[in-house]
Scaffold this active site. Structure first.
Site, mmCIF file in Angstrom:
data_model
loop_
_atom_site.group_PDB
_atom_site.id
_atom_site.type_symbol
_atom_site.label_atom_id
_atom_site.label_comp_id
_atom_site.label_asym_id
_atom_site.label_seq_id
_atom_site.Cartn_x
_atom_site.Cartn_y
_atom_site.Cartn_z
ATOM 1 C CB ALA A 29 0.099 -1.896 6.001
ATOM 2 N N PRO A 39 -2.461 -3.099 0.617
ATOM 3 C CG PRO A 39 -2.802 -4.965 1.940
ATOM 4 C CD PRO A 39 -3.221 -3.093 0.971
ATOM 5 C CB CYS A 40 3.460 -4.231 0.949
ATOM 6 S SG CYS A 40 5.136 -5.271 0.135
ATOM 7 C CG PHE A 41 2.810 -9.346 0.428
ATOM 8 C CD1 PHE A 41 3.467 -10.580 -0.179
ATOM 9 C CD2 PHE A 41 3.298 -8.872 1.965
ATOM 10 C CE1 PHE A 41 4.685 -10.718 0.513
ATOM 11 C CE2 PHE A 41 4.533 -8.734 2.295
ATOM 12 C CZ PHE A 41 5.296 -10.193 1.835
ATOM 13 C CE LYS A 99 5.535 -8.131 -2.720
ATOM 14 N NZ LYS A 99 5.127 -6.495 -2.734
#
Length: 271
Positions: free
Chosen positions: A89, A151-153, A167
């Site tokens: 996400a 989540p992606c980050f 990131k």
């Protein structure tokens, strides 16, 4: 500042599309449409866009109820869409989003999954250099603590872009034998608390692992970041960019994909 040599032999001109803020379902439909548009002949489309409202995008294979707190999203006025690519996400809000679809053999000549990914990352890093931000590639696969519903980050995968180990951009890719689509977020600003509420994550952990452009540049947002990064792609790949907006016919195609897929609950929530 590192000098980036062109990453391969000359390409034919790439098409450049610069879109303003648009709804999430349209954005995902446009990215998918790019895959169809490059299918007939070797071609590349590079697109930069934004979001008309904060939007949480889910990876193609994520279970919506597990990856996101959908009630929290509704309360916060955050739309939810599902991407055509994998991954985790992502909350799209204060960012520039890029997408690239290509069937050029020069971009597909590396059989490894990370061949085009690394080449696109090199152009993104050159874009960050142009605004005074030195970056590096994450050297490894995701950590052992990684969960597909994070989540992606929250973590950085191989060849994703970091600033001082935090990131600053995240990407996802879909690839077949003869073409690929890659898109990702270039963070301009970031509120860890909002993403944490939407994904049941820890805000402090997110804050320690993510850094946006404005934080690095002391609250300054460089103007026309879409053109800055487009120029970086042009330099790194050694290509010409022909700026051309969507035609009326192409918008019709995008709208059809949006209505049939990305605007539906069946695609977004029921996979």
């Amino acid at each position: 500042m590192t000098h980036h040599e062109p990453v391969g032999p000359p390409f034919s001109p790439w098409r450049l599309v610069l879109d303003g803020p648009l709804p999430g379902a349209f954005n995902m439909a446009a990215d998918e449409a790019m895959l169809h548009l490059v299918a007939a002949v070797p071609a590349t489309i590079l697109r930069f866009y934004a979001w008309s409202q904060p939007t949480l995008s889910l990876g193609k294979s994520q279970a919506a109820a597990s990856a996101a707190d959908l009630d929290a999203c509704r309360r916060a006025g955050i739309a939810v869409v599902r991407r055509p690519t994998g991954g985790q996400a992502v909350l799209h809000d204060a960012e520039i989003t890029y997408s690239i679809a290509s069937s050029h053999p020069q971009l597909l000549d590396d059989p490894s999954p990370y061949g085009p990914y690394r080449r696109v990352s090199a152009a993104l890093m050159a874009g960050f250099e142009r605004i005074g931000i030195p970056t590096e590639l994450a050297p490894r696969m995701r950590s052992g603590a990684y969960c597909r519903n994070d989540p992606c980050f929250l973590d950085a995968g191989h060849s994703e872009i970091l600033y001082k180990c935090r990131k600053i951009a995240g990407s996802a890719q879909w690839r077949s034998r003869d073409r690929f689509l890659q898109h990702g977020s270039i963070l301009v600003d970031f509120d860890a608390r909002v993403l944490a509420r939407c994904t049941r994550s820890d805000a402090a952990t997110l804050d320690s692992r993510v850094v946006p452009i404005t934080c690095i540049l002391g609250g300054i947002t460089p103007p026309r970041l879409d053109r800055v990064f487009a120029a970086a792609f042009r330099s790194v790949f050694g290509i010409e960019l022909e700026e051309r907006p969507w035609s009326a016919e192409e918008i019709g195609i995008i709208r059809s994909i949006e209505a049939a897929k990305y605007a539906t609950d069946a695609w977004t929530y029921e996979r």
